[in-house]
Design a protein around this motif. Structure first.
Motif, PDB file in Angstrom:
ATOM      1  N   TRP A   1       0.822  -1.294   0.124  1.00  0.00           N
ATOM      2  CA  TRP A   1       0.154  -0.062   0.106  1.00  0.00           C
ATOM      3  C   TRP A   1       0.731   1.199  -0.111  1.00  0.00           C
ATOM      4  O   TRP A   1       0.517   2.049  -0.476  1.00  0.00           O
ATOM      5  N   ARG A   2       1.964   1.302   0.789  1.00  0.00           N
ATOM      6  CA  ARG A   2       2.666   2.425   0.924  1.00  0.00           C
ATOM      7  C   ARG A   2       3.967   2.367  -0.093  1.00  0.00           C
ATOM      8  O   ARG A   2       4.739   3.453  -0.184  1.00  0.00           O
ATOM      9  N   ALA A   3       3.995   1.506  -1.112  1.00  0.00           N
ATOM     10  CA  ALA A   3       5.008   1.542  -2.051  1.00  0.00           C
ATOM     11  C   ALA A   3       4.954   2.583  -3.090  1.00  0.00           C
ATOM     12  O   ALA A   3       3.943   2.729  -3.645  1.00  0.00           O
TER      13      ALA A   3
ATOM     14  N   GLY B   1       7.786   8.424  -8.291  1.00  0.00           N
ATOM     15  CA  GLY B   1       7.117   9.024  -7.024  1.00  0.00           C
ATOM     16  C   GLY B   1       5.599   8.810  -7.149  1.00  0.00           C
ATOM     17  O   GLY B   1       4.863   9.372  -6.589  1.00  0.00           O
ATOM     18  N   ARG B   2       5.237   7.795  -8.012  1.00  0.00           N
ATOM     19  CA  ARG B   2       3.665   7.412  -8.374  1.00  0.00           C
ATOM     20  C   ARG B   2       3.650   6.117  -7.355  1.00  0.00           C
ATOM     21  O   ARG B   2       4.531   5.369  -6.984  1.00  0.00           O
ATOM     22  N   LEU B   3       2.417   5.916  -7.025  1.00  0.00           N
ATOM     23  CA  LEU B   3       2.102   4.643  -6.219  1.00  0.00           C
ATOM     24  C   LEU B   3       2.687   3.355  -7.040  1.00  0.00           C
ATOM     25  O   LEU B   3       2.129   3.331  -8.234  1.00  0.00           O
TER      26      LEU B   3
ATOM     27  N   TYR C   1       0.566   8.239   1.183  1.00  0.00           N
ATOM     28  CA  TYR C   1       0.352   6.935   0.252  1.00  0.00           C
ATOM     29  C   TYR C   1      -1.263   6.729   0.290  1.00  0.00           C
ATOM     30  O   TYR C   1      -2.027   6.310  -0.657  1.00  0.00           O
ATOM     31  N   GLU C   2      -1.913   7.096   1.371  1.00  0.00           N
ATOM     32  CA  GLU C   2      -3.493   6.998   1.620  1.00  0.00           C
ATOM     33  C   GLU C   2      -4.092   8.446   0.867  1.00  0.00           C
ATOM     34  O   GLU C   2      -5.164   7.859   0.015  1.00  0.00           O
ATOM     35  N   THR C   3      -3.751   9.326   0.719  1.00  0.00           N
ATOM     36  CA  THR C   3      -4.286  10.394   0.190  1.00  0.00           C
ATOM     37  C   THR C   3      -4.007  10.512  -1.187  1.00  0.00           C
ATOM     38  O   THR C   3      -4.917  10.628  -2.127  1.00  0.00           O
ATOM     39  N   GLU C   4      -2.732   9.611  -1.705  1.00  0.00           N
ATOM     40  CA  GLU C   4      -2.687   9.565  -2.996  1.00  0.00           C
ATOM     41  C   GLU C   4      -3.482   8.634  -3.652  1.00  0.00           C
ATOM     42  O   GLU C   4      -4.015   8.451  -4.998  1.00  0.00           O
TER      43      GLU C   4
END
Length: 727
Positions: free
Chosen positions: A410-412, A417-419, A576-579
């Motif tokens: 999830w946080r990778a 710089g993208r998920l 990573y959650e807001t993205e």
């Protein structure tokens, strides 16, 4: 000192009843757990039956294991040990019988209502208000019986196991009553008295301490009685037991907010919960050390006695869980672990290891004594131990791996710089091998339980035609007694350390109970009062409005189907959650949410910002056939939502209940069903115009889509200077 001796007998019939209930409900709870594990590995095992879907059965599994299996185990051990520790029969055989049959009726009610979708959506407190009332009545009967037994005891000082039973009884009563305060909207529907942030706080004040005072303290009482009995050794340290008890009771009650790190709960509350959680490690391990060192000089017996094997591994699992719990409460660890299967692995280490194995060991020790026949097979008990232990290891190893995999994926972020894994289902697919290993581990645990059932049943079969009822003799409790005092030396610290004060408390159970209640209440109020009274904890947002009547009905369907068991509604302020999900959640967004639905795990993506993300037709098709929208989805099929009529008439009753809670509904107070129909007709026409099915205006799916389309949209509405909103 009176030399008069009284003769009496113990009520072991009630213990036998609770013992059988423990075994039977345990197997039921474990089997439901295996079914929902299969459903996660392959959604085919939902069988396209609404009342067998994962969302409906997951709370049934947790309630069956916690309150049916573990609950009956507590009562089995407590009824047996209390009578012997206090040298008296239970206060009332009728209250004992009422407690037994009342508790089993509650379990049956839960087994019927939860699969049918009647739930409060509050973890470990899902049961609806009539059942909650029944729980309170039965619990009071148990408390009267227990404290009445203490009042007629023939032993002056109450043993440490009784301390833990007292703490459990009074604290569970407080937790149950205050967390379940609600306004009914029908016989099997209610809305929590609290909303949003306050509801989340109360729920995890209850939820964490349900683990503390239902799955920990009463089992510690069982450990303190049955471990010395099985080892034929006294408890390692009386002083350590005192330190263990009071520090655990006082510290545990503060820890609940650590379940809400990085959420809309005020940061001071979650930080306070974290600090007390970290401190909890010390008394918890004090209890583990006290239990294991009771075996000093008797470790050779562990190789010979399966009962001691169960106890040793159970206490070790307790130590592991109570080390990991404080670790998980640390914010940096929690940021990785929360919402993942890591938490599931942590919980099952405690449930299967600590509660399960301790219960098995206790029942193996009790069976020959209760059925007055030798245990059918010690070898089968050994086989059970090794199968269950290996099953636990498979389970927790696979699900720990799954949880850490989820958190890291999830946080990778990639090199741009993208998920790295923007599609949520990518992370789900990586877990499938681990989910199948969990199924294997759970299957082994159930096989062990079936061996357990057979062994105990064969022991019971060898019972005598009529049980012998031993007569016990003991002098009555003297009204006046000469207290044994340890010489006091060393000033104030020495006087405190010699524990004469605690010996006095142990002879005054009313004082002891009052002090326990004070420890719990003071700690609780220190967090509850500021959370509720300081308005800055929940800054309001002018654009946030109540749900429309149709959206409210849809929210209730979301709850009924158990969607909150898989989807969170809380975007944390982590990049990573807001993205992935959108703007982080604000406290003021939830002021009309009775109950809150932030969730505790993510099997599917967060839904806090799903409103407007997809067309209405997308949702309709997603419910009818999830794999047609997301190829690898493990979501159950919800075709029935397009077939079942929506209860428009019942919407008014639900709106009225929300108004009683202070939700400003305006026109809807007079014409909620008409307003719901109007919105439903507009939505159904739009769906049909998009190429979707016709005739949805009076179906449940339309309300559920309306609710989902509302989520996260209010804060996007600009506010004008006069306090209104722009269209």
């Amino acid at each position: 000192m009176s030399t008069h001796v009284e003769t009496f007998s113990y009520d072991d019939a009630i213990v036998r009843k609770f013992l059988w209930a423990t075994i039977i409900w345990g197997i039921v709870g474990f089997t439901v757990g295996l079914l929902i594990a299969l459903q996660l590995a392959n959604p085919w095992f939902n069988f396209d039956i609404s009342w067998l879907s994962f969302g409906r059965l997951r709370p049934l599994h947790t309630n069956a294991v916690i309150f049916a299996f573990a609950g009956n185990a507590i009562f089995t051990g407590a009824y047996y040990s209390t009578q012997r520790l206090l040298k008296t029969r239970m206060f009332s055989d009728r209250l004992s019988a009422f407690h037994f049959w009342g508790w089993q009726a509650i379990i049956v009610a839960a087994a019927l209502t939860l699969p049918l979708g009647f739930t409060q959506a509050k973890e470990y407190a899902e049961l609806e208000w009539p059942i909650d009332v029944a729980i309170a009545v039965v619990w009071v009967a148990f408390a009267v019986n227990f404290f009445g037994t203490i009042a007629r005891r023939r032993e002056r000082h109450i043993y440490v196991a009784i301390w833990f039973y007292i703490a459990s009884i009074v604290t569970v009563a407080l937790l149950h009553i205050f967390n379940n305060l609600s306004v009914p909207a029908g016989w099997l529907k209610s809305y929590s008295l609290y909303a949003g942030v306050q509801d989340a706080f109360m729920q995890w004040w209850y939820g964490h301490n349900a683990v503390a005072f239902f799955l920990t303290t009463p089992f510690l009482g069982l450990m303190y009685y049955f471990m010395p009995k099985a080892a034929e050794r006294p408890v390692f340290s009386y002083k350590l037991s005192i330190l263990h008890f009071w520090s655990l009771v006082f510290l545990y009650i503060w820890a609940g907010p650590h379940h809400l790190h990085y959420t809309a709960l005020p940061e001071w509350a979650s930080t306070l919960g974290m600090l007390f959680s970290v401190m909890l490690w010390m008394p918890s391990w004090g209890g583990m050390v006290n239990g294991l060192l009771t075996l000093r000089g008797a470790w050779h017996k562990v190789t010979e006695e399966p009962v001691l094997k169960f106890f040793v591994v159970a206490i070790t699992a307790y130590g592991m869980s109570t080390f990991e719990g404080p670790m998980l409460s640390v914010k940096s660890v929690n940021a990785l672990a929360h919402y993942t299967d890591w938490i599931i692995a942590h919980v099952h280490t405690g449930a299967l290891g600590w509660n399960g194995l301790l219960t098995f060991g206790m029942v193996y020790w009790l069976a020959p004594r209760l059925f007055q026949a030798p245990l059918h097979s010690k070898k089968l008990a050994e086989v059970h131990f090794w199968i269950a232990t290996f099953g636990i290891l498979l389970y927790v190893a696979s699900i720990y791996s799954a949880g850490i995999t989820q958190g890291l994926m999830w946080r990778a972020f990639d090199e741009t710089g993208r998920l790295a894994y923007p599609d949520f289902v990518e992370t789900v697919m990586q877990l499938m091998p681990m989910y199948w290993v969990r199924v294997a581990g759970g299957t082994l645990y159930i096989i062990g339980s079936l061996i357990f059932l057979y062994n105990i049943a064969m022991t019971w079969k060898a019972r005598p035609a009529a049980y012998e009822v031993p007569q016990v003799s003991a002098p009555p409790l003297a009204k006046a007694y000469e207290e044994h005092r340890v010489p006091e030396t060393g000033g104030v610290i020495g006087k405190f350390a010699n524990l004469n004060w605690h010996r006095r408390w142990e002879g005054l159970p009313l004082l002891f109970t009052v002090m326990t209640v004070l420890a719990v209440v003071v700690a609780s109020l220190a967090e509850i009062i500021p959370t509720f009274l300081i308005k800055s904890n929940v800054p309001t947002i002018a654009s946030v409005k109540p749900y429309t009547p149709l959206e409210l009905a849809g929210r209730d369907l979301y709850i009924k189907e158990g969607c909150f068991n898989c989807h969170s509604q809380m975007v944390r302020p982590l990049r990573y959650e807001t993205e992935r999900f959108g703007e982080y959640s604000k406290p003021g967004e939830f002021v009309y949410d009775h109950p809150f639905l932030w969730g505790s795990r993510r099997i599917g993506p967060d839904l806090a910002r799903v409103g407007g993300k997809y067309p209405d037709l997308w949702h309709v098709r997603h419910f009818a056939e999830p794999k047609s929208i997301v190829q690898n989805s493990i979501m159950p099929v919800y075709k029935h939502l397009q077939e079942r009529p929506l209860d428009f008439a019942g919407i008014q009753r639900r709106v009225d209940a929300m108004v009683m809670l202070g939700v400003p509904y305006g026109e809807a107070v007079q014409r909620a069903p008409e307003m719901a129909r109007e919105q439903a007709v507009q939505m159904a026409a739009a769906i049909e115009s998009q190429g979707g099915p016709s005739g949805l205006a009076d179906k449940e799916v339309i309300a559920l889509v309306a609710y989902l389309q509302r989520l996260g949209r209010d804060i996007k509405t600009p506010v004008v200077s006069d306090g209104g909103t722009q269209p």
